[in-house]
Scaffold this motif. Structure first.
Motif, PDB file in Angstrom:
ATOM      1  N   ASP A   1       0.818  -1.195   0.000  1.00  0.00           N
ATOM      2  CA  ASP A   1       0.000   0.000   0.000  1.00  0.00           C
ATOM      3  C   ASP A   1       0.867   1.266   0.000  1.00  0.00           C
ATOM      4  OD1 ASP A   1      -3.081   0.642   0.471  1.00  0.00           O
ATOM      5  OD2 ASP A   1      -1.907   2.170   1.470  1.00  0.00           O
ATOM      6  N   TYR A   2       1.613   1.430  -1.081  1.00  0.00           N
ATOM      7  CA  TYR A   2       2.506   2.572  -1.195  1.00  0.00           C
ATOM      8  C   TYR A   2       1.730   3.807  -1.651  1.00  0.00           C
ATOM      9  CZ  TYR A   2       6.015  -1.102  -0.976  1.00  0.00           C
ATOM     10  OH  TYR A   2       6.778  -2.177  -0.584  1.00  0.00           O
ATOM     11  N   ARG A   3       1.951   4.907  -0.981  1.00  0.00           N
ATOM     12  CA  ARG A   3       1.313   6.176  -1.334  1.00  0.00           C
ATOM     13  C   ARG A   3       2.379   7.271  -1.372  1.00  0.00           C
ATOM     14  NH1 ARG A   3      -4.442   5.927  -0.585  1.00  0.00           N
ATOM     15  NH2 ARG A   3      -4.938   3.706  -0.758  1.00  0.00           N
TER      16      ARG A   3
ATOM     17  N   ARG B   1      12.572  18.288 -13.081  1.00  0.00           N
ATOM     18  CA  ARG B   1      13.492  17.183 -13.339  1.00  0.00           C
ATOM     19  C   ARG B   1      13.014  16.256 -14.447  1.00  0.00           C
ATOM     20  NH1 ARG B   1      13.238  18.603  -8.204  1.00  0.00           N
ATOM     21  NH2 ARG B   1      15.171  18.879  -7.026  1.00  0.00           N
ATOM     22  N   HIS B   2      11.863  16.526 -15.030  1.00  0.00           N
ATOM     23  CA  HIS B   2      11.297  15.690 -16.090  1.00  0.00           C
ATOM     24  C   HIS B   2      11.115  14.245 -15.610  1.00  0.00           C
ATOM     25  CE1 HIS B   2      12.196  18.316 -19.874  1.00  0.00           C
ATOM     26  NE2 HIS B   2      11.478  18.938 -18.955  1.00  0.00           N
ATOM     27  N   GLN B   3      10.635  14.105 -14.372  1.00  0.00           N
ATOM     28  CA  GLN B   3      10.434  12.782 -13.801  1.00  0.00           C
ATOM     29  C   GLN B   3       8.990  12.628 -13.344  1.00  0.00           C
ATOM     30  OE1 GLN B   3      12.686  10.317 -13.697  1.00  0.00           O
ATOM     31  NE2 GLN B   3      14.341  11.575 -14.531  1.00  0.00           N
ATOM     32  N   LEU B   4       8.502  11.400 -13.496  1.00  0.00           N
ATOM     33  CA  LEU B   4       7.162  11.042 -13.056  1.00  0.00           C
ATOM     34  C   LEU B   4       7.301   9.943 -12.015  1.00  0.00           C
ATOM     35  CD1 LEU B   4       4.193  11.797 -13.952  1.00  0.00           C
ATOM     36  CD2 LEU B   4       4.230   9.679 -15.265  1.00  0.00           C
ATOM     37  N   TYR B   5       6.540  10.053 -10.922  1.00  0.00           N
ATOM     38  CA  TYR B   5       6.602   9.073  -9.844  1.00  0.00           C
ATOM     39  C   TYR B   5       5.224   8.425  -9.717  1.00  0.00           C
ATOM     40  CZ  TYR B   5      10.747  11.846  -8.889  1.00  0.00           C
ATOM     41  OH  TYR B   5      11.941  12.508  -9.011  1.00  0.00           O
ATOM     42  N   VAL B   6       5.200   7.095  -9.831  1.00  0.00           N
ATOM     43  CA  VAL B   6       3.950   6.335  -9.896  1.00  0.00           C
ATOM     44  C   VAL B   6       3.946   5.303  -8.775  1.00  0.00           C
ATOM     45  CG1 VAL B   6       2.410   5.051 -11.408  1.00  0.00           C
ATOM     46  CG2 VAL B   6       4.137   6.573 -12.406  1.00  0.00           C
ATOM     47  N   SER B   7       2.866   5.271  -8.001  1.00  0.00           N
ATOM     48  CA  SER B   7       2.788   4.296  -6.912  1.00  0.00           C
ATOM     49  C   SER B   7       1.524   3.464  -7.032  1.00  0.00           C
ATOM     50  CB  SER B   7       2.831   5.000  -5.554  1.00  0.00           C
ATOM     51  OG  SER B   7       1.636   5.707  -5.312  1.00  0.00           O
ATOM     52  N   SER B   8       1.566   2.307  -6.388  1.00  0.00           N
ATOM     53  CA  SER B   8       0.427   1.391  -6.339  1.00  0.00           C
ATOM     54  C   SER B   8       0.526   0.609  -5.041  1.00  0.00           C
ATOM     55  CB  SER B   8       0.427   0.443  -7.537  1.00  0.00           C
ATOM     56  OG  SER B   8       1.472  -0.508  -7.401  1.00  0.00           O
ATOM     57  N   ASP B   9      -0.350  -0.353  -4.865  1.00  0.00           N
ATOM     58  CA  ASP B   9      -0.273  -1.195  -3.671  1.00  0.00           C
ATOM     59  C   ASP B   9       0.991  -2.046  -3.651  1.00  0.00           C
ATOM     60  OD1 ASP B   9      -2.622  -0.250  -2.649  1.00  0.00           O
ATOM     61  OD2 ASP B   9      -3.853  -1.892  -3.400  1.00  0.00           O
ATOM     62  N   VAL B  10       1.584  -2.300  -4.819  1.00  0.00           N
ATOM     63  CA  VAL B  10       2.712  -3.234  -4.883  1.00  0.00           C
ATOM     64  C   VAL B  10       4.061  -2.551  -4.986  1.00  0.00           C
ATOM     65  CG1 VAL B  10       1.272  -5.021  -5.899  1.00  0.00           C
ATOM     66  CG2 VAL B  10       2.520  -3.458  -7.395  1.00  0.00           C
ATOM     67  N   GLY B  11       4.125  -1.254  -5.260  1.00  0.00           N
ATOM     68  CA  GLY B  11       5.434  -0.643  -5.379  1.00  0.00           C
ATOM     69  C   GLY B  11       5.396   0.766  -5.926  1.00  0.00           C
ATOM     70  N   LEU B  12       6.595   1.269  -6.246  1.00  0.00           N
ATOM     71  CA  LEU B  12       6.809   2.626  -6.730  1.00  0.00           C
ATOM     72  C   LEU B  12       7.754   2.578  -7.910  1.00  0.00           C
ATOM     73  CD1 LEU B  12       6.666   5.805  -6.241  1.00  0.00           C
ATOM     74  CD2 LEU B  12       8.735   5.483  -4.878  1.00  0.00           C
ATOM     75  N   VAL B  13       7.510   3.433  -8.906  1.00  0.00           N
ATOM     76  CA  VAL B  13       8.359   3.495 -10.091  1.00  0.00           C
ATOM     77  C   VAL B  13       8.640   4.960 -10.415  1.00  0.00           C
ATOM     78  CG1 VAL B  13       8.603   2.912 -12.534  1.00  0.00           C
ATOM     79  CG2 VAL B  13       7.441   1.337 -11.001  1.00  0.00           C
ATOM     80  N   GLN B  14       9.894   5.243 -10.729  1.00  0.00           N
ATOM     81  CA  GLN B  14      10.306   6.558 -11.216  1.00  0.00           C
ATOM     82  C   GLN B  14      10.480   6.452 -12.727  1.00  0.00           C
ATOM     83  OE1 GLN B  14      14.104   7.784  -9.714  1.00  0.00           O
ATOM     84  NE2 GLN B  14      14.087   9.766 -10.727  1.00  0.00           N
ATOM     85  N   VAL B  15       9.760   7.281 -13.482  1.00  0.00           N
ATOM     86  CA  VAL B  15       9.746   7.184 -14.941  1.00  0.00           C
ATOM     87  C   VAL B  15      10.085   8.548 -15.540  1.00  0.00           C
ATOM     88  CG1 VAL B  15       8.404   6.487 -16.959  1.00  0.00           C
ATOM     89  CG2 VAL B  15       7.913   5.467 -14.743  1.00  0.00           C
ATOM     90  N   THR B  16      10.989   8.559 -16.494  1.00  0.00           N
ATOM     91  CA  THR B  16      11.273   9.785 -17.235  1.00  0.00           C
ATOM     92  C   THR B  16      10.077  10.114 -18.120  1.00  0.00           C
ATOM     93  OG1 THR B  16      13.606   9.178 -17.261  1.00  0.00           O
ATOM     94  CG2 THR B  16      12.919  10.915 -18.771  1.00  0.00           C
ATOM     95  N   VAL B  17       9.793  11.396 -18.303  1.00  0.00           N
ATOM     96  CA  VAL B  17       8.595  11.778 -19.052  1.00  0.00           C
ATOM     97  C   VAL B  17       8.761  11.584 -20.558  1.00  0.00           C
ATOM     98  CG1 VAL B  17       7.866  13.432 -17.305  1.00  0.00           C
ATOM     99  CG2 VAL B  17       9.309  14.203 -19.203  1.00  0.00           C
TER     100      VAL B  17
END
Length: 698
Positions: free
Chosen positions: A53-55, A495-511
């Motif tokens: 449950d990452y927020r 920084r041209h970065q997108l941060y995405v979270s869900s119940d299972v984890g977190l991901v840093q993605v370049t735009v």
């Protein structure tokens, strides 16, 4: 520009049934999770402890930290690289509280843990954090240090305090909270059973106040989403908290079970003196409308507000509000994004109040005398300079506010239609972030949309005609290894970065993933991605400050003929490939378009150069891969060319020479070398290059 094709090839275009064009909402590129990792533009964060449950709670741009809340943990991550060693605080609920939670009938869905739901900066060195505490909300102070380089992240001893009115009991319930100058504004269900929802103000120098309790005219089973403080004038006493939520409808004529709302209160509201004591006296709300009008004039509403994003503008009093909506009906399901200038919201709050009257108690605009000062005005503001506190408001005004919190008019987007509409899809949008990207020909709104299947779509809004926006889906990427609904989406435009979270984890993605569009200048130009431009050799990230003359970018028109002059010719020299088929069998001619927006057509002519039609009764189009010819006849031999057209730009995509093997050739014992009329055949593969040397005499 591509060289002109031979005249014989241009004579014949197949019937429209043999052309294919993908849906306009289809992404130009789709990357699976493995393909995304190969681009080196994504960093998944893996947390070794048994948590979930990452927020994403806070992006701290000053200290370059991202604060992530999870079950029993609070983490501080490096915004530049979330895979660097995190700073973490283990914050479980006491065992006694977990036992009490289970005795109260909870725990079947994991409620009896401490889910961190709030992390707000209290000052330069401390955070104020709250968690559900096994259905016993708790808050505390966290010392984060002065600078990001300090390896300091610890909970202040003996700082824990009850979190009622600051954090929800149930981790599944949505809530909102923002800390402004030491004062916390929060919207949530405040009781264990989840029946009492309220907007609270706690902490700070002013008295704690809330919305009227158990009054459906104020809040009717709301789901709170976002809150932002926005100045309404140059006078700081006019500053208001705008909050966004959805609730069960009171208006009986709309026919919807849930409506989207925007509400507001004054920051300096102290409650009433005799009525509405310790209650908001400036609370107002209005309906947010996002709808489309069909050809028959029927208006289809997207009423379930899912997420909200505020994009600042040069005028701090007028940020742009983006709302993500979905439908509620079982017949029609879809999602939409609508945008509203805050001036449109403010205009509705300055309009008529909603009032019920008549024997049928219909909602009508209130036409009676409105008390002075106008309900919702802040004390000491532009229109109430002599009023020092809301406790000085007349009883008539307080009574009016209590019974008329709803505005009659609704807030419509400008222009009066959505920026984006998706219907009939096997997924729905769950989260929204917006960036204003600077391109060579202007600034463009770029929408990032998280889905319930664990993907993120990037959509650019284009000014197609004056006042009528259009949009293109640039890409869709799978950001999680296993499908999981996106719960929160944050963007760092700097920084041209997108941060995405869900119940299972977190991901840093370049735009941006510019190289994924293709190797040619035309591919880069047709993509119309504001983050990408042709630099003379590659499709590369675009920098507005760059002075290089060779860069090519055209977001508004996407015209490669004008932008890529001199860069396309060498990319379009396609080698002709030989493909074999067997008489009476089937043969598949592959041609994958570079984009779903590419219209594919096939041209065919014999080796003598004369064009001929394909036998449509034996041709099956298999979009977008190619076409199937079945059964194959000897007369089908010839040259086949696949031509793609996108945005008026034509180019050959593949050239094939089809050779048909006679059926009798395959009868009898196999021979290592088969002498055919055009020469020996030796282990020829699919797609082998066409023989250029004449065959030797046998």
């Amino acid at each position: 520009m591509a060289p002109p094709a031979p005249a014989a090839l241009l004579v014949l275009l197949l019937h429209c049934t043999l052309a294919w064009l993908g849906p306009p909402s289809a992404p130009r590129i789709y990357l699976s999770y493995k393909e995304l990792l190969k681009t080196r533009s994504a960093r998944p964060f893996t947390f070794g402890f048994n948590s979930s449950d990452y927020r994403i709670l806070l992006l701290d741009q000053d200290q370059d930290r991202l604060y992530l809340g999870a079950r029993d943990y609070l983490l501080a991550l490096d915004m530049h690289n979330i895979n660097r060693e995190p700073l973490l605080i283990h914050w479980p609920a006491p065992l006694s509280h977990q036992a009490e939670c289970r005795l109260a009938g909870k725990g079947q869905r994991g409620e009896c843990f401490n889910y961190v739901r709030l992390a707000e900066p209290l000052n330069r060195t401390h955070l104020y954090v709250c968690g559900t505490g096994a259905c016993r909300p708790v808050c505390a102070l966290v010392h984060r240090g002065w600078k990001s380089q300090e390896y300091l992240f610890r909970m202040v001893p003996r700082s824990q305090e009850p979190g009622k009115g600051k954090c929800p009991y149930d981790p599944r319930q949505s809530s909102l909270a923002t800390l402004v100058n030491g004062t916390l504004y929060a919207g949530m269900h405040v009781d264990f059973m989840g029946t009492d929802a309220a907007l609270f103000r706690t902490m700070g120098p002013r008295p704690a106040i809330r919305t009227e309790q158990h009054d459906s005219r104020w809040l009717h089973d709301p789901v709170f989403l976002r809150a932002h403080v926005v100045p309404d004038s140059t006078e700081r006493s006019d500053d208001k908290l705008y909050f966004f939520f959805r609730e069960k409808a009171l208006e009986g004529t709309v026919g919807a079970a849930v409506l989207a709302r925007v509400g507001r209160v004054c920051l300096n509201d102290d409650g009433g003196q005799r009525a509405l004591v310790n209650k908001w006296t400036t609370f107002l709300k209005a309906r947010l409308v996002c709808s489309v009008v069909g050809e028959d004039g029927v208006e289809t509403f997207f009423d379930e507000l899912r997420d909200v994003f505020l994009l600042p503008t040069q005028d701090e009093k007028n940020p742009r509000v983006y709302g993500l909506f979905s439908t509620l009906g079982s017949v029609f399901q879809g999602s939409a994004v609508c945008a509203y200038p805050l001036s449109a919201v403010r205009a509705v709050f300055n309009g008529p109040f909603a009032h019920k009257e008549g024997h049928s108690y219909q909602w009508v605009p209130y036409t009676g005398r409105v008390p002075y000062p106008r309900p919702g005005a802040c004390p000491g503001g532009t229109f109430t300079p002599g009023l020092r506190s809301t406790r000085e408001l007349p009883d008539e005004l307080v009574s009016f506010v209590r019974s008329h919190p709803l505005m009659y008019e609704a807030v419509y987007p400008v222009p009066r239609r959505p920026l984006l509409v998706r219907a009939g899809l096997p997924y729905s949008f769950t989260a929204l972030a917006v960036d204003l990207a600077a391109a060579a020909d202007g600034r463009y709104e770029v929408l990032f949309l998280g889905t319930d299947r664990g993907t993120v779509q990037k959509v650019v809004v284009l000014p197609k005609d004056p006042g009528v926006p259009a949009e293109l889906t640039l890409e869709e990427v799978e950001v999680f290894e296993s499908p999981a609904s996106v719960t929160s989406l944050w963007i760092s435009a700097k920084r041209h970065q997108l941060y995405v979270s869900s119940d299972v984890g977190l991901v840093q993605v370049t735009v941006h993933r510019c190289a994924a569009y293709g190797p040619a200048c035309a591919d880069c130009c047709l993509a119309r991605d504001p983050y990408c431009a042709w630099d003379g050799q590659h499709c590369a990230p675009y920098s507005p400050g760059s002075a290089r003359r060779v860069r090519r970018q055209d977001i508004k028109h996407g015209d490669p003929v004008r932008q890529c002059r001199g860069y396309n010719r060498h990319k379009q020299q396609l080698a002709e490939q030989v493909q074999f088929g067997v008489e009476g069998a089937s043969v598949f001619l592959e041609c994958r378009p570079p984009s779903p927006r590419t219209q594919v057509r096939w041209l065919v002519h014999s080796e003598s150069g004369s064009p001929r039609p394909l036998p449509q009764e034996r041709v099956l189009l298999l979009p977008p891969q190619g076409l199937l010819l079945s059964p194959v006849l000897l007369s089908d031999e010839g040259q086949y060319q696949c031509v793609g057209t996108e945005n008026g730009y034509k180019r050959p995509l593949r050239r094939l020479l089809l050779r048909v093997l006679p059926r009798g050739l395959l009868e009898g014992p196999p021979s290592p070398v088969c002498h055919l009329p055009w020469g020996p055949l030796r282990s020829t593969r699919w797609g082998a290059q066409r023989r250029t040397q004449p065959p030797r005499a046998p």
